[in-house]
Enzyme design. Structure first.
Site, PDB file in Angstrom:
ATOM      1  N   GLU A   1       0.816  -1.563   0.160  1.00 59.80           N
ATOM      2  CA  GLU A   1      -0.398  -0.158  -0.294  1.00 59.80           C
ATOM      3  C   GLU A   1       0.697   0.987  -0.146  1.00 59.80           C
ATOM      4  O   GLU A   1       1.983   1.363   0.856  1.00 59.80           O
ATOM      5  CB  GLU A   1      -0.897   0.145   1.081  1.00 59.80           C
TER       6      GLU A   1
ATOM      7  N   LYS B   1      -8.786   3.561  -2.691  1.00 62.25           N
ATOM      8  CA  LYS B   1      -9.043   2.574  -1.471  1.00 62.25           C
ATOM      9  C   LYS B   1     -11.070   3.880  -0.665  1.00 62.25           C
ATOM     10  O   LYS B   1     -10.638   5.031  -1.097  1.00 62.25           O
ATOM     11  CB  LYS B   1      -8.201   3.253  -0.731  1.00 62.25           C
TER      12      LYS B   1
ATOM     13  N   CYS C   1      -5.821  -2.491   2.375  1.00 59.41           N
ATOM     14  CA  CYS C   1      -5.822  -2.655   4.390  1.00 59.41           C
ATOM     15  C   CYS C   1      -7.270  -2.272   5.348  1.00 59.41           C
ATOM     16  O   CYS C   1      -7.529  -3.893   4.444  1.00 59.41           O
ATOM     17  CB  CYS C   1      -5.966  -1.103   4.275  1.00 59.41           C
TER      18      CYS C   1
END
Length: 330
Positions: free
Chosen positions: A45, A128, A162
């Site tokens: 990430e 995200k 995540c």
């Protein structure tokens, strides 16, 4: 379709505030992974652009504002020259490349994953959906217009970033797209992360690849320019202290750990994924959006339209002449 693909997850740090140097490091690591015979390489990430851990981004002080200015300058446009370079790397080493980046769109930044094929084509991106906790200070929110799953010769490839992996509805939407190679780059190096990834692999009946950065204090600028904690204003930090412990892992659709986790340093962790051979066996027992679903009582609707704050239209529509005449008669 080829049954087996060799995949590598990269555990390494960015070079913070230095995107060209980070790209050089990415190419070095990509070369090493290709030498292992890898056909799919997944980076952590925010690898390109960096993950802004520390105290600098915690407030609106002059130092915090200057830190964001530098961070914004280190982010990349998509598309843009850095994307072109990543595409060239994918073609040079003949791999599918999946990497986390910090994407710049005007003055807003996004935590984004980019996808490239072995011919050097940029396939697309995933932004995200939900920045976590303090991430909302510096990253914007994505939407489901950028949640792709790509058909490849090795299986259907996609990414969930995540703590998106803690969002059951988003996971379900990706299962609904048939994801088989589930890339989960993260900033979570905590004790529970491997358990989370194991659950996802079993729930989705898919291979899970989770690369995590491993960082020491020296991988970030020194104080007083960059404070990893408030105490660094008074006590010089140990430059070799570990501030991000890694824990990268590859897990089979049966919940078996195939590579990692590693908490000792930077490295490449590789496994052979037998998508055609193993996923059907896992789905035989449990297919979360197939025979084990109950669409009659539980179903999910996903909004795939881009969510934009301002929409511009062309000139106002013209009322037909006859209707105008009707208006005059009234």
């Amino acid at each position: 379709m080829s049954s087996i693909v060799r995949a590598t997850v990269v555990q390494a740090s960015s070079i913070f505030y230095d995107t060209p140097a980070t790209l050089d490091k990415a190419e070095k690591l990509l070369k090493e992974a290709a030498a292992l015979g890898s056909q799919l390489v997944v980076f952590p990430e925010a690898f390109i652009g960096g993950y802004p851990r520390g105290y600098n981004f915690a407030d609106q002080s002059p130092r915090g504002k200057e830190s964001f200015r530098k961070y914004h300058a280190s982010a990349i446009n998509v598309p843009g020259p850095e994307v072109d370079r990543l595409a060239t790397m994918a073609a040079k080493y003949k791999v599918y490349l999946v990497t986390g980046v910090v994407e710049r769109d005007g003055y807003t930044l996004y935590c984004t994953v980019l996808f490239f094929d072995p011919e050097g084509n940029y396939l697309g991106k995933h932004r995200k959906l939900m920045p976590t906790y303090w991430e909302r200070l510096f990253w914007g929110f994505g939407d489901c217009s950028t949640t792709p799953v790509y058909d490849t010769p090795y299986g259907k490839l996609g990414s969930v970033i995540c703590w998106e992996n803690r969002m059951p509805l988003f996971r379900t939407s990706m299962y609904g797209k048939g994801i088989e190679i589930y890339c989960a780059p993260t900033a979570d190096s905590g004790d529970t992360w491997v358990s989370t990834m194991t659950h996802v692999a079993i729930e989705g009946g898919c291979y899970v690849l989770s690369p995590i950065q491993f960082c020491r204090r020296k991988d970030y600028p020194p104080p007083p320019e960059y404070l990893y904690s408030p105490s660094e204003e008074y006590v010089a930090p140990d430059s070799d202290s570990i501030v991000w412990a890694g824990g990268s892992v590859i897990i089979s659709p049966h919940g078996e750990v195939l590579a990692g986790p590693n908490y000792e340093g930077e490295g490449l962790f590789t496994a052979d994924l037998d998508v055609r051979g193993e996923i059907p066996k896992a789905k035989f027992m449990f297919d979360v959006v197939g025979h084990y679903s109950r669409a009659d009582v539980l179903n999910l609707t996903v909004n795939k339209h881009p969510l934009v704050p301002v929409t511009f239209t062309d000139s106002p529509s013209k009322i037909e002449d006859e209707k105008m005449d009707e208006c005059k008669d009234i």
